[in-house]
Design an enzyme around this catalytic site. Structure first.
Site, PDB file in Angstrom:
ATOM      1  N   PHE A 113     -13.400  10.849   7.389  1.00 27.97           N
ATOM      2  CA  PHE A 113     -12.974  10.208   6.375  1.00 27.97           C
ATOM      3  C   PHE A 113     -11.342   9.876   6.511  1.00 27.97           C
ATOM      4  O   PHE A 113     -10.657  10.800   6.408  1.00 27.97           O
ATOM      5  CB  PHE A 113     -13.033  10.668   4.911  1.00 27.97           C
ATOM      6  CG  PHE A 113     -12.956   9.841   3.738  1.00 27.97           C
ATOM      7  CD1 PHE A 113     -13.221   8.527   3.799  1.00 27.97           C
ATOM      8  CD2 PHE A 113     -11.783  10.317   2.810  1.00 27.97           C
ATOM      9  CE1 PHE A 113     -12.943   7.813   2.538  1.00 27.97           C
ATOM     10  CE2 PHE A 113     -11.282   9.490   1.685  1.00 27.97           C
ATOM     11  CZ  PHE A 113     -11.863   8.326   1.538  1.00 27.97           C
TER      12      PHE A 113
ATOM     13  N   LYS B 167      -3.711  17.898   7.348  1.00 25.51           N
ATOM     14  CA  LYS B 167      -3.870  18.566   6.214  1.00 25.51           C
ATOM     15  C   LYS B 167      -3.608  20.060   6.041  1.00 25.51           C
ATOM     16  O   LYS B 167      -3.153  20.476   5.436  1.00 25.51           O
ATOM     17  CB  LYS B 167      -5.187  18.116   5.566  1.00 25.51           C
ATOM     18  CG  LYS B 167      -5.334  18.712   4.121  1.00 25.51           C
ATOM     19  CD  LYS B 167      -6.704  17.999   3.799  1.00 25.51           C
ATOM     20  CE  LYS B 167      -7.002  18.482   2.126  1.00 25.51           C
ATOM     21  NZ  LYS B 167      -8.141  17.664   1.727  1.00 25.51           N
TER      22      LYS B 167
ATOM     23  N   MET C 118       9.390 -23.008   6.941  1.00 26.45           N
ATOM     24  CA  MET C 118       9.901 -22.871   8.351  1.00 26.45           C
ATOM     25  C   MET C 118       8.784 -23.333   9.165  1.00 26.45           C
ATOM     26  O   MET C 118       8.887 -24.422  10.155  1.00 26.45           O
ATOM     27  CB  MET C 118      10.294 -21.572   8.724  1.00 26.45           C
ATOM     28  CG  MET C 118      11.044 -21.777  10.170  1.00 26.45           C
ATOM     29  SD  MET C 118      12.519 -22.871  10.475  1.00 26.45           S
ATOM     30  CE  MET C 118      13.650 -21.848   9.923  1.00 26.45           C
TER      31      MET C 118
END
Length: 575
Positions: free
Chosen positions: A114, A164, A481
């Site tokens: 995930f 992590k 532009m």
């Protein structure tokens, strides 16, 4: 911190403190929660942006306004990938930022976990360097090496992707006392013989021209540049990224060169017999058709990045080194030559006469109207209020070019825009970073109605932090532009460029708790801008300008820089 037993998240903060980081721009997520838990008790201020891309842009604004390294943070997966545009933008413009991103746990890498993305692989080509940290032991060195690489040599973005489990791991912190990178070399001094050759060429040239860029600002070489142009009394052009390197009011400053540079600047580059390129990379927006660029000129090219020297135009005198140090030594050599032989004084006098004639022939002058607000009029009023001292950020497009043409920046680090990448949505978040960096400064964010709507969520950040940024929307109802190009080069077949809907600025700003208004009449413009500046907090001013005004001069794509379109086509009289 009292103990040297730290988690990975605490180690990151310890390293950032040692690098003297004061503020982080970021957005939290699941993987970075340990880091944010550490931030809760830490001394470093965290600014919650409303989109990760804007965290990178804000970090750039901070870096560009100070010369310090900006820091941004995002979680794994979409958080990290949302940083990519800001990282590439920093890479193109040589801006030192460090991005801290979270990654899934080491054992899950490669499993399509995930919010997993190959951040290391994705950002490899868009950063100066990047790290994937999978053990706590390597974390401190990675952080400190990231700052060293970002801020030395040619500055640039560095990303540190941290898993992590590393954030959560606990171990004894050991400070990194020195950085040793065997494959990373920075050349700063310049070759003595080449420096002598460069000084001799400058002394002898009949039509010399300084072509200075962002490298002057990065190296802090403002005074050396000024001394050079004054010692030799030679004209200078300064690129989009270098504006402010030479004061906009300096008598030797011509203007910005290139696609939307002035007639005098582009003609000077075409006719010069010596081009003194300082901290520039011969960008295609400056050179135009390369085969026709500076055809009569010998080239001196000074740059700290050896990859840039000779990449586009092979120089006659290449010098790899820090432009501040190289210019100092060139000035010493010129001082010695001053007593030995005269310069080509008659030729130099004729050269200055020619440049003044070009400036008079096609001057950059604001266009005014009593019926509708011209974009040039708006920019000129901002220039008046700025006095060459305010910070001005911009998005990308027509308003950016008009700002570069008409605002005089008297110091470096006042003009903050996306040059090489041309990223819309840059101006507003960059202003956030700049205002945090320089709370003492008046900050204008000049944005188009297109780019502004890409970064509207950051109005919440501005309101939440009570930042007194003056947001000036140059609203012409088009992607200006792009519309200009479709008009001039695609038979005016305007496709998907009209912006039919724009929010009511009074209601939009009011929803965030500050003031906004629209101004449409030229007679109201000056007072409206002065009111915005007097406001102690943020202000949103929506300025309705002429919808079909074009930026001139303009060098068509593929054209030489002396092949300028100087204004709109004039009707042909028949009779």
């Amino acid at each position: 911190m009292a103990s040297n037993l730290l988690s990975g998240a605490q180690t990151v903060l310890e390293c950032l403190q040692r690098e003297k980081v004061e503020v982080i721009f970021g957005y939290p997520g699941g993987v970075t929660l340990p880091l944010y838990d550490a931030i809760y008790d830490g001394p470093i201020k965290h600014v919650l942006v409303r989109h990760e891309q804007n965290a990178a842009f804000a970090a750039q604004g901070y870096a560009r306004a100070t010369g310090k390294i900006g820091v941004c943070c995002a979680t794994s997966g979409p958080g990290a990938t949302n940083l990519v545009t800001g990282l590439v933008d920093a890479m193109m413009d040589s801006i030192p930022i460090v991005a801290i991103t979270g990654q899934v746990s080491s054992k899950l890498i490669g499993s399509d976990a995930f919010q997993e993305a190959d951040t290391f692989g994705i950002t490899r080509s868009g950063t100066k360097h990047n790290f994937l940290v999978k053990t706590l032991a390597e974390l401190p060195r990675a952080i400190h090496e990231a700052f060293h690489i970002a801020g030395t040599g040619r500055p640039g973005p560095v990303l540190v992707d941290i898993t992590k489990d590393v954030f959560q791991a606990v171990g004894h912190y050991q400070h990194v006392n020195s950085i040793h990178l065997p494959g990373y070399r920075v050349y700063t001094e310049g070759h003595a013989g080449q420096i002598r050759r460069a000084a001799q060429a400058m002394w002898e040239a009949k039509r010399p021209l300084v072509y200075a860029g962002g490298g002057i600002i990065h190296s802090g070489a403002r005074e050396e540049l000024r001394s050079l142009v004054e010692t030799l009394d030679i004209p200078a052009v300064v690129t989009l990224m270098g504006l402010g390197a030479l004061p906009g009011t300096h008598p030797n400053f011509i203007s910005m060169p290139g696609m939307h540079g002035s007639y005098a600047a582009n003609m000077a580059m075409t006719e010069a017999d010596l081009l003194i390129a300082l901290g520039v990379r011969f960008d295609d927006r400056v050179t135009g058709r390369l085969a026709a660029f500076a055809p009569h000129a010998k080239i001196i090219h000074v740059d700290i990045d050896p990859a840039e020297v000779g990449k586009i135009r092979v120089p006659d005198v290449p010098i790899v080194g820090d432009v501040k140090k190289v210019l100092s030594r060139i000035l010493e050599a010129l001082e010695e030559m001053r007593e030995m032989q005269p310069k080509n004084s008659a030729a130099r006098t004729a050269w200055w006469s020619q440049i003044r004639a070009w400036k008079s022939e096609h001057p950059l002058e604001p266009v005014m109207s009593s019926d509708e607000i011209k974009p040039q009029h708006l920019i000129s009023e901002i220039d008046r209020l700025s006095g060459g001292e305010a910070i001005v950020t911009s998005d990308v497009g027509q308003h950016q070019m008009w700002a570069a043409q008409f605002i005089k920046f008297n110091h470096p680090r006042l003009w903050i825009n996306s040059g090489g990448l041309g990223a819309m949505g840059f101006g507003l978040p960059a202003a956030i970073g700049a205002q945090f960096a320089r709370p003492d400064k008046l900050v204008f964010s000049i944005v188009g109605d297109g780019g502004f709507q890409m970064s509207i969520p950051e109005l919440a950040t501005i309101a939440n932090q009570a930042l007194p940024i003056k947001i000036i929307v140059m609203n012409n109802g088009y992607l200006g532009m792009v519309r200009q190009w479709q008009e001039l080069f695609y038979n005016n077949r305007l496709c998907s460029v009209k912006l039919d809907t724009f929010p009511d600025p009074e209601k939009l700003a009011g929803a965030y708790g500050f003031t906004g208004r629209t101004v449409e009449r030229p007679s109201e413009l000056r007072a409206a801008l002065e009111t915005a500046v007097r406001e102690p907090g943020p202000y949103l001013l929506n300025v309705k300008v002429t919808p079909f005004e074009n930026v001139y001069p303009m060098v068509p794509s593929g054209g030489a820089i002396n092949e300028m379109v100087l204004g709109p086509p004039q009707p042909v009289e028949v009779g």
